[in-house]
Design a protein around this motif. Structure first.
Motif, PDB file in Angstrom:
ATOM      1  N   GLY A  84      -1.938   2.238 -13.872  1.00  0.00           N
ATOM      2  CA  GLY A  84      -3.171   2.704 -13.517  1.00  0.00           C
ATOM      3  C   GLY A  84      -3.577   4.001 -14.154  1.00  0.00           C
ATOM      4  O   GLY A  84      -4.365   4.083 -15.056  1.00  0.00           O
ATOM      5  N   ASN A  85      -2.540   4.743 -14.053  1.00  0.00           N
ATOM      6  CA  ASN A  85      -2.775   6.226 -14.356  1.00  0.00           C
ATOM      7  C   ASN A  85      -2.439   6.504 -15.942  1.00  0.00           C
ATOM      8  O   ASN A  85      -3.119   7.198 -16.662  1.00  0.00           O
ATOM      9  N   SER A  86      -1.433   5.787 -16.450  1.00  0.00           N
ATOM     10  CA  SER A  86      -0.989   6.199 -17.822  1.00  0.00           C
ATOM     11  C   SER A  86      -2.284   5.513 -18.772  1.00  0.00           C
ATOM     12  O   SER A  86      -2.614   6.037 -19.695  1.00  0.00           O
ATOM     13  N   ASN A 120       0.746  -1.094  -0.155  1.00  0.00           N
ATOM     14  CA  ASN A 120      -0.041   0.078   0.136  1.00  0.00           C
ATOM     15  C   ASN A 120       0.992   1.200  -0.013  1.00  0.00           C
ATOM     16  O   ASN A 120       0.626   2.258   0.772  1.00  0.00           O
ATOM     17  N   LEU A 121       1.900   1.244  -0.595  1.00  0.00           N
ATOM     18  CA  LEU A 121       2.855   2.414  -1.095  1.00  0.00           C
ATOM     19  C   LEU A 121       2.811   3.287  -2.199  1.00  0.00           C
ATOM     20  O   LEU A 121       2.237   2.510  -3.433  1.00  0.00           O
ATOM     21  N   PHE A 122       2.608   4.496  -2.359  1.00  0.00           N
ATOM     22  CA  PHE A 122       2.734   5.387  -3.510  1.00  0.00           C
ATOM     23  C   PHE A 122       3.751   4.758  -4.190  1.00  0.00           C
ATOM     24  O   PHE A 122       5.050   4.845  -3.726  1.00  0.00           O
ATOM     25  N   ASN A 179       3.180   5.558   2.538  1.00  0.00           N
ATOM     26  CA  ASN A 179       2.219   4.594   2.691  1.00  0.00           C
ATOM     27  C   ASN A 179       0.742   5.380   2.617  1.00  0.00           C
ATOM     28  O   ASN A 179       0.664   6.375   2.904  1.00  0.00           O
ATOM     29  N   LYS A 180       0.052   4.962   1.819  1.00  0.00           N
ATOM     30  CA  LYS A 180      -1.299   5.554   1.547  1.00  0.00           C
ATOM     31  C   LYS A 180      -2.189   5.951   2.594  1.00  0.00           C
ATOM     32  O   LYS A 180      -2.623   7.023   2.932  1.00  0.00           O
ATOM     33  N   GLN A 181      -2.422   4.610   3.374  1.00  0.00           N
ATOM     34  CA  GLN A 181      -3.203   4.821   4.815  1.00  0.00           C
ATOM     35  C   GLN A 181      -2.549   6.076   5.787  1.00  0.00           C
ATOM     36  O   GLN A 181      -3.229   6.989   6.188  1.00  0.00           O
TER      37      GLN A 181
HETATM   38  O1  LIG Z   1       0.960   4.136  -6.478  1.00  0.00           O
HETATM   39  C1  LIG Z   1       0.862   4.263  -7.552  1.00  0.00           C
HETATM   40  O2  LIG Z   1       1.727   4.818  -8.312  1.00  0.00           O
HETATM   41  C2  LIG Z   1      -0.679   4.430  -8.027  1.00  0.00           C
HETATM   42  C3  LIG Z   1      -1.081   3.183  -8.776  1.00  0.00           C
HETATM   43  O3  LIG Z   1      -0.726   2.026  -8.024  1.00  0.00           O
HETATM   44  O4  LIG Z   1      -1.567   4.783  -7.101  1.00  0.00           O
HETATM   45  P1  LIG Z   1      -3.134   5.497  -7.161  1.00  0.00           P
HETATM   46  O5  LIG Z   1      -3.972   4.307  -7.105  1.00  0.00           O
HETATM   47  O6  LIG Z   1      -3.200   6.439  -6.168  1.00  0.00           O
HETATM   48  O7  LIG Z   1      -2.838   6.086  -8.660  1.00  0.00           O
END
Ligand SMILES: O=C(O)[C@@H](CO)OP(=O)(O)O
Length: 335
Positions: free
Chosen positions: A274-276, A109-111, A213-215
């Motif tokens: 995910g984002n690209s 759960n890391l950026f 960590n996202k959390q």
């Molecule tokens: O951590 C990241 O690079 C991205 C994809 O896993 O996260 P997010 O879901 O926040 O875009």
């Protein structure tokens, strides 16, 4: 199999139908489609015995650089051989998009952004499963980001392909790299799939969030602030890229490098992030900046588009061999 039957089999989903429907079910033969507004969740239920193989025909062709393959006449057996006299059957081309399988930092759960982290065991399995779903669709070109998680995903997926062609990474970074990786057999070239790696397809650069960590970041800065950093269209995280900035380079690369391949009839797979991929889907599906913020992609679920007469037609996700439901888009913002 005719184009019409193929299209029915893959689920005749127009992307705009996803955007304006009100949660109704549609029956397309054995395919039940549930359309839910706002979150763009696409739920395709397939009866278990639905056969997605496309007959026993050889489809021939494929030269790594100059041929056109039909989306419809797919590889049916690993023993199929290329035949230079094969007829071109269609002006369609397939575009497969796949987000990499779970990475070690997804698991923690890391950026992650542009940090180059490999897949977990689960991610490896997801990539293999993705490969099974697309194993009947001929692939002429593969594009991946410069990051190992996307490259692993593409390579692992191709281990499942029925045509047994060899994906080969192109090394164009220097004259020497080009020379030293040359292939001197025409036949071997025909049995290869060029893999182009491009930093432009990398995950968006997450700036000073990378490795956090996202959390814990949500606990520290507040859930709303972190949601803005993760999912707003034009607000970047500290010293990082917004989705808009990521889209500028990813979509430009797609238009300049990948679209011409599709126009020439080649089937293309893109393994990226995910984002690209959200940016590229925004372009393909003509989503607005409001619509794209609700779009979430699952790891390791391929999505198929048909490129025909300059238009991208979404076909959803080819079915997994042992499951009834396929989710191309998901509702939740994954941890
Ligand atoms: O951590 C990241 O690079 C991205 C994809 O896993 O996260 P997010 O879901 O926040 O875009």
């Amino acid at each position: 199999m005719s184009a019409q039957v193929f299209h029915q089999a893959m689920g005749t989903l127009q992307s705009n139908r996803l955007l304006n429907n009100s949660g109704t079910h549609h029956e397309l033969g054995n395919i039940r489609v549930q359309l839910i507004p706002k979150c763009f969740k696409l739920n395709i239920e397939l009866s278990r015995n639905r056969n997605f193989r496309f007959g026993k025909k050889n489809f021939g062709i494929i030269q790594a650089t100059a041929s056109q393959t039909s989306v419809i006449e797919s590889a049916s057996s690993p023993s199929n051989h290329d035949t230079s006299d094969s007829k071109k059957k269609s002006n369609e081309a397939a575009l497969i998009l796949v987000r990499h399988g779970e990475s070690l930092w997804n698991e923690k759960n890391l950026f992650t952004g542009c940090v180059d982290v490999p897949l977990t065991k689960k991610g490896v399995e997801e990539a293999i499963e993705a490969g099974k779903r697309i194993s009947n669709i001929p692939v002429d070109m593969i594009y991946t980001s410069a990051l190992i998680r996307a490259q692993m995903t593409a390579m692992l997926a191709m281990t499942q392909h029925r045509r047994r062609k060899v994906p080969i990474i192109m090394h164009n970074e220097s004259e020497q790299a080009r020379t030293w990786s040359q292939i001197f057999s025409e036949d071997t070239m025909k049995q290869s799939i060029p893999v182009v790696t491009a930093w432009q397809l990398n995950e968006r650069m997450y700036g000073e969030l990378q490795g956090l960590n996202k959390q814990e970041t949500a606990d520290r800065y507040g859930k709303e602030q972190v949601h803005v950093w993760r999912r707003s269209y034009d607000i970047p995280p500290p010293n990082g890229e917004s989705l808009e900035m990521c889209a500028q380079r990813a979509v430009a690369y797609f238009k300049d490098q990948i679209e011409p391949q599709l126009q020439s009839g080649k089937n293309v797979m893109i393994a990226a992030h995910g984002n690209s991929l959200r940016s590229i889907i925004m372009y393909l599906d003509k989503l607005t900046s409001q619509e794209v913020i609700s779009l979430e992609l699952s790891t390791g679920i391929p999505m198929l588009y048909i490129f025909k007469e300059g238009k991208f037609i979404r076909r959803g996700s080819p079915a997994g061999p042992a499951e009834a439901g396929v989710y191309a888009y998901t509702r939740v913002c994954n941890p």
